[in-house]
Design a protein around this motif. Structure first.
Motif, PDB file in Angstrom:
ATOM      1  N   PHE B  55      10.421 -13.427  16.952  1.00  0.00           N
ATOM      2  CA  PHE B  55      11.428 -13.779  15.406  1.00  0.00           C
ATOM      3  C   PHE B  55      11.659 -15.301  15.884  1.00  0.00           C
ATOM      4  O   PHE B  55      12.916 -15.558  15.319  1.00  0.00           O
ATOM      5  N   LYS B 131       6.839  -9.014   9.417  1.00  0.00           N
ATOM      6  CA  LYS B 131       7.444  -9.654   9.116  1.00  0.00           C
ATOM      7  C   LYS B 131       7.888 -10.741  10.495  1.00  0.00           C
ATOM      8  O   LYS B 131       9.250 -11.454   9.878  1.00  0.00           O
ATOM      9  N   THR B 132       7.113 -10.719  11.494  1.00  0.00           N
ATOM     10  CA  THR B 132       7.749 -11.791  12.314  1.00  0.00           C
ATOM     11  C   THR B 132       7.858 -13.345  11.943  1.00  0.00           C
ATOM     12  O   THR B 132       6.859 -13.089  11.277  1.00  0.00           O
ATOM     13  N   MET B 133       8.112 -13.893  13.361  1.00  0.00           N
ATOM     14  CA  MET B 133       7.113 -15.330  12.870  1.00  0.00           C
ATOM     15  C   MET B 133       6.334 -16.045  14.408  1.00  0.00           C
ATOM     16  O   MET B 133       6.860 -17.258  14.397  1.00  0.00           O
ATOM     17  N   VAL B 134       5.776 -14.934  14.439  1.00  0.00           N
ATOM     18  CA  VAL B 134       4.484 -15.416  15.334  1.00  0.00           C
ATOM     19  C   VAL B 134       3.442 -14.597  14.948  1.00  0.00           C
ATOM     20  O   VAL B 134       2.725 -14.627  15.541  1.00  0.00           O
ATOM     21  N   ALA B 135       3.210 -14.138  13.574  1.00  0.00           N
ATOM     22  CA  ALA B 135       2.032 -14.424  12.559  1.00  0.00           C
ATOM     23  C   ALA B 135       0.828 -14.318  13.326  1.00  0.00           C
ATOM     24  O   ALA B 135      -0.030 -14.294  13.077  1.00  0.00           O
ATOM     25  N   THR B 136       0.705 -16.195  13.318  1.00  0.00           N
ATOM     26  CA  THR B 136      -0.127 -16.328  13.286  1.00  0.00           C
ATOM     27  C   THR B 136      -1.010 -16.804  15.125  1.00  0.00           C
ATOM     28  O   THR B 136      -1.242 -17.392  15.604  1.00  0.00           O
ATOM     29  N   ASN B 185      14.929  -3.104  13.756  1.00  0.00           N
ATOM     30  CA  ASN B 185      14.938  -4.629  14.686  1.00  0.00           C
ATOM     31  C   ASN B 185      16.078  -4.526  14.495  1.00  0.00           C
ATOM     32  O   ASN B 185      16.211  -5.584  15.896  1.00  0.00           O
TER      33      ASN B 185
END
Lengths: 308, 515, 303
Positions: B55, B131-136, B185
């Motif tokens: 995240f 819904k993570t912040m490192v999806a790419t 989470n």
């Protein structure tokens, strides 16, 4: 007691409206200030990611809807979830509150403990060197910008003399410089006020009588003067305490003190709307409550105010 | 790579990362001081915000998450990839990687680590529901199999020569499947459980984070019982805390203060040449910056030697192009970017420059020395007859402009070489659809794409050489400096930093000198 | 507590104290001091206007090779920097001289703005009373309850840091003081017979306001404006110190203190010289306000 309750009712109503105004202004200003989402994602995140996270945070809804949700939640004591920390905003703020109280109460305590005796002595030794020196210092204290005072303390007492740590929270030595910085203005005001309040009382007839009866100077002052001068002193100190956060913002920034003032600034920079809203609301509420209490005590102590 | 080998040789000597730039450290500290400490105190320039490694990608957060968690692969201070939670891996065909996982590894809560955790963890990064912040970060992956508890098979969508490198950086931290699914989470973020060398004890926000050594760490227990991370945002107090011995290591040591830390009898400067560059990224769509001649003039009018020597006190090198020294395919034969104000004026004349305003929108302390360098560069440009201006913007405004691609002109960027390769730096940021996609050139794009999906390093080398040539005519970035990432360290601490912002405390790179 | 930006908010008008010989003497002394204070402000104005003639160097001219040079009559390059150079090799004294411009322009513009807004609202509230009064005073309450520095940071985040933004923000921060004092003075005046008499004679509200009320509240207005000037100068410096001031390379005192912070231990002159000037200015101007209050308007005396 005629008119006192309606007076209080009126003040209370106005206080609530003021709180509502404050929260609305914060809400609007924060929404206009920009989007928190780009701060959460890595710089190479595609646009679709941004839209997804915005939707998840409810930031894609029209502003009036967001505002409605916000007001409804605040009424239930819910300030939403911190965007930066991913936990309830209220819990985040509560976590920072002890540090601010520790600093605020110490600053306040120092101010009172140092300023009242100085004011007292200055009044008793009027026009002495002590009087001129301490009142001169108080005037400087009242006009010195908080942030520069903090910097001077760090430079002289921490970096040069090595007496105190430069920043952060820890044992009591960490508290001294930020507390002095935060308390300087109040200290100066309280010292000046104490001096003039006591001078006023010393001129009063009953003091002369007491003196004439041969009571010692100290006893006279202790028994009569302080008691009578206490009301204005308590009032102004109460009011000063109410503006705690305003001063804490700057002091906590200068000293990296982990309190709500610094949290508030960081949260504005992080566009962490819920935390900013929660901090501002709480501090405004504190201010309003203290003011209200001062109003009430005025009304109780001095009936003339009620008819005003 | 010369730099790195030299560092290896120097290992054990105090001030080794300084690599000769601060010679008196080397002479002044022949014998290192000793300590009885069992607690390592680290002060960084900002506090963490969350523990869940999926995240956040902020540098303050990953300094901590790379120590609570492990990755399958691990990039060591020498810039090379080593085994992490995976002991070995091999490419099968063009698109299949088979990883053998380390046996006997336990999570901090005692659960065994298996391939199910690794599969869950990687899939979690790009799972829409998570819904993570490192999806790419790991989106080149097509599917993952876990045929047995110690084997992981990853299929990529296209050939991906850099997958093992990707797994070593953010997004690649492995999280515990069983614990996370049991507590959710939020509870995981509040009380993280990893496999790393330290485990979570307590955290008071903006004050201190307490971690304790994991005695059963597979890489060996670190040489401390506790690690405390403090946040001291201002540089001056951070340095004062080090000089007074309140902390053992400070991050982000500004170059102006290196000499004080090095000159102090108890402390030293420990640096690593940054795996990346500090560049002025250019919005090449805004006139006059759409004209390559103008951008060439801007580059020629910067006296980088003065910036390195005066503003950085020698703690950096002048870049030669878009590839950082130390990366794959860095060309040591290229000369450093030139300073030639007369030629700059010539090119401006040729470009038909009509005194249009040129902006640097700078942040304050987003990268070290950013505002100071911006003001210095603007003054140099004005001397060369360019109507340049500085505007200070705050970090969140920068983030938003970055997203909207709405910069007025130039802005600071510190492209990190996340993969030790131009693909993870130049192509990640300047490629089509990338965050700094303001300029396109067909040949550049063709080469960048081909190099990304090729497992032939010779071909890739040729492609990056040609891309560098195109880059140096068009300047989608104006590289300014490749600085040292400096840390202030007590002399009784022996620790080798990583060249990227990854901050790791392991048995192999950290120990206390004891009496 | 703490805020060096005092919220000047006297509660209500007090009865006039009896004039004694002592207070008369005090008044004479105050008059001289107030005059001295005003001379200081005028001098500062002269410095600001004549900055190009007074400053030894161009305040934005950099010299990386002589950065962080200590105060000296003659420096290593043969050029003297009386107050040293900063982190970009700019002359601190010249920047200090030019920095007075920002302080004075923002200070005075903010005072004018706060005075216009606060004065108008205060007169309106006092004169009209009723719901108008309630609305205005509730807004004033809300503003006082708001930690203003946060609101300022928020507004600057929205509008971006610039000269006009700073003036608006600093100006808006001060209107409450004018509004409260003027309102209470109008209330007192309104209760006096002559206003009623004029009204009885058919005088319009506007006329009464202009001819009788405004001249009567003028002295309070001047006193508050002076105190507000000190506050505005400090607030501008505080915002600049927090990195929210005007854009570089224009020098401002708060901005200089901000830039010099990192060098507090190694190059103390960058931060401390503008800090001391700021402190002296704030002290003299706010004392001038106090002295003016002693002379012009004893009813306002806060102590």
């Amino acid at each position: 007691m005629r008119g006192f309750l309606p007076f209080l009712g009126h003040r209370l109503f106005r206080a609530l409206i003021a709180l509502w105004l404050v929260s609305t202004v914060v809400f609007v200003v924060m929404r206009l200030s920009g989007d928190p989402v780009p701060l959460l994602l890595p710089p190479d995140a595609p646009h679709s990611e941004i839209l997804r996270v915005r939707a998840e945070l409810g930031l894609d809804r029209p502003l009036p809807t967001q505002y409605g949700v916000f007001l409804g939640n605040v009424a239930r004591g819910d300030f939403g979830r911190s965007i930066h920390f991913r936990e309830p905003a209220f819990r985040v703020v509560l976590g920072y509150l002890p540090a601010t109280f520790e600093l605020g109460l110490t600053a306040f305590g120092l101010a009172v403990v140092i300023a009242v005796p100085i004011g007292l002595l200055s009044a008793m030794r009027r026009n002495s060197f002590l009087d001129h020196a301490s009142m001169g210092l108080a005037l400087v204290g009242q006009s010195a910008p908080t942030f520069f005072l903090g910097i001077l303390f760090i430079l002289l007492l921490s970096l040069k003399a090595g007496l105190f740590p430069t920043s952060g929270r820890g044992d009591w030595t960490h508290l001294v410089l930020p507390a002095l910085t935060l308390g300087a203005f109040s200290m100066a005001s309280i010292a000046r006020l104490t001096r003039s309040a006591i001078l006023e009382v010393l001129r009063a007839d009953y003091i002369r009588t007491a003196r004439a009866k041969g009571l010692s100077e100290l006893l006279v002052v202790a028994k009569h003067t302080l008691k009578n001068a206490a009301i204005p002193i308590v009032t102004i100190t109460g009011l000063q305490f109410g503006t705690l956060l305003g001063g804490a913002v700057v002091t906590e920034t200068v000293f990296s003190w982990p309190g709500i003032g610094r949290l508030a600034i960081q949260s504005i920079y992080n566009r962490d709307y819920p935390v900013v809203q929660c901090t501002v609301f709480l501090s405004a509420a504190m201010f309003v409550v203290i003011n209200f209490l001062v109003d009430v005590s005025y009304g109780l102590l001095d009936p003339r105010i009620r008819s005003h | 790579m010369i730099e790195l080998t030299r560092r290896e040789v120097l290992k054990g000597m105090a001030g080794l990362g300084a690599a000769g730039a601060l010679p008196h450290i080397l002479s002044g500290s022949a014998q290192a001081q000793t300590t009885k400490k069992r607690e390592l105190v680290v002060a960084q320039g900002g506090d963490i915000s969350k523990f869940d490694p999926h995240f956040s990608t902020s540098s303050n957060d990953i300094r901590v998450s790379f120590n609570i968690f492990d990755n399958l692969t691990s990039r060591h201070p020498n810039g090379k990839l080593y085994p992490g939670l995976a002991t070995e891996w091999k490419l099968e065909g063009q698109t299949t990687y088979r990883f053998k996982l380390r046996p006997g590894v336990k999570w901090h809560n005692g659960d065994p680590f298996t391939s199910a955790d690794a599969k869950f963890s990687i899939e979690r990064t790009y799972d829409a529901a998570a819904k993570t912040m490192v999806a790419t970060a790991l989106s080149t992956i097509d599917r993952i199999e876990a045929p047995d508890p110690l084997t992981l098979v990853i299929h990529t969508k296209k050939p991906d020569p850099l997958l093992p490198a990707r797994l070593a950086f953010y997004g690649g931290q492995v999280v515990p499947k069983k614990y996370l699914e049991a507590v959710g989470n939020d509870a995981f973020n509040a009380k993280p459980v990893g496999t790393g060398p330290v485990r979570f004890v307590s955290w008071v926000k903006d004050d201190k984070l307490v971690l304790e050594a994991n005695p059963a760490y597979w890489g060996g227990k670190i040489d401390a019982d506790r690690v405390v991370v403090r946040s001291i945002p201002e540089a001056a107090p951070r340095i004062a805390a080090l000089l007074k011995g309140e902390v053992d290591v400070i991050t982000q040591l500004p170059p102006d203060h290196g000499e004080r830390v090095a000159g102090n009898s108890a402390t030293k400067v420990q640096g690593a040449l940054y795996a990346g560059l500090y560049v002025l990224a250019v919005n090449s769509k805004r006139p006059p910056l759409d004209n390559p001649l103008v951008k060439q003039a801007l580059s020629l009018a910067i006296d980088r030697d003065a910036i390195v020597k005066e503003l950085w006190r020698g703690r950096g090198i002048v870049p030669s192009g878009p590839i950082a020294k130390g990366d794959n395919h860095f060309d040591p034969s290229l000369p450093p970017l030139a300073y030639n104000p007369t030629e700059a004026r010539e090119r401006l004349k040729k470009a038909g420059y009509k005194n249009e305003e040129v902006f640097i929108e700078t942040t304050v302390a987003y990268v070290s020395n950013d505002k100071t360098m911006a003001e210095a560069i603007v003054a140099m440009w004005r001397d060369a007859g360019i109507n340049a201006k500085v505007e200070v913007i705050e970090y969140s405004v920068r983030a938003q402009k970055n997203r909207e691609k709405s910069f007025k002109g130039m802005f600071w960027s510190d492209p990190t070489s996340t993969l030790g390769d131009p693909d993870g730096m130049m192509w990640r940021l300047l490629g089509p659809g990338g965050p700094q996609d303001y300029w396109r050139q067909p040949r550049f794009d063709e080469l960048g794409n081909a190099a990304r999906f090729s497992v032939d390093e010779k071909f890739r080398g040729g492609a990056y050489r040609e891309m560098t040539k195109i880059f140096l005519e068009n300047f989608p970035w104006i590289p300014v400096i490749q600085p040292y990432e400096d840390y202030g360290v007590q002399k009784y601490v022996e620790w080798t930093p990583n060249p990227n912002q990854q901050f790791e405390i392991r048995r192999f790179n950290f120990k206390f000198h004891r009496a | 507590m703490g805020s060096s930006i005092p919220v000047f908010a006297p509660t209500d008008a007090r009865p006039l104290p009896a004039v004694s010989a002592r207070s008369f003497a005090r008044g004479r002394r105050a008059a001289w001091l107030a005059l001295a204070g005003m001379v200081f402000v005028v001098l500062l104005g002269v410095v600001a206007v004549a900055a190009p003639a007074l400053a030894p160097y161009d305040p934005v001219r950099q010299s990386l090779r002589t950065r962080l040079a200590a105060p000296a009559l003659t420096g290593p390059d043969g050029q003297g920097h009386l107050l040293g150079t900063d982190h970009l090799g700019r002359d601190v004294l010249s920047r200090l001289i030019y920095g007075s411009r920002v302080s004075l322009v923002v200070g005075f513009a903010a005072v004018v703005m706060g005075g216009l807004v606060g004065g108008t609202l205060g007169l309106l509230a006092g004169f009209r009373g009723g719901w108008v009064d309630n609305v205005i005073m509730t807004i004033a309450d809300a503003q006082l309850a708001f930690p203003f520095i946060l609101l300022a940071i928020g507004i600057i985040a929205v509008l971006g840091p610039s000269f006009p933004t700073l003036i608006v923000v600093v100006g808006l921060s001060g209107w409450v003081a004018y509004a409260r004092v003027l309102r209470s003075q109008v209330l007192v005046l309104r209760s006096r017979e002559f206003v009623d008499a004029i009204r009885g004679l058919g005088g319009s509200a506007g006329r009464i306001l202009l001819r009788h009320v405004v001249p009567n509240v003028m002295s309070s207005f001047v006193v508050i404006a002076t105190l507000e000037l000190a506050r505005a100068i400090v607030l501008e410096a505080t915002l600049s110190f927090l990195g929210l001031g005007i854009q570089p390379p224009t020098p401002s005192w708060g901005g200089m203190i901000h830039e010099g912070r990192e060098y507090l231990d190694t190059a103390w002159w960058i931060s401390t010289t503008p800090g001391i000037i700021l402190m002296v200015t704030s002290f003299v101007v706010s004392r001038t306000g106090d002295w003016l209050r002693d002379i012009l308007d004893p009813t306002l005396r806060g102590e």
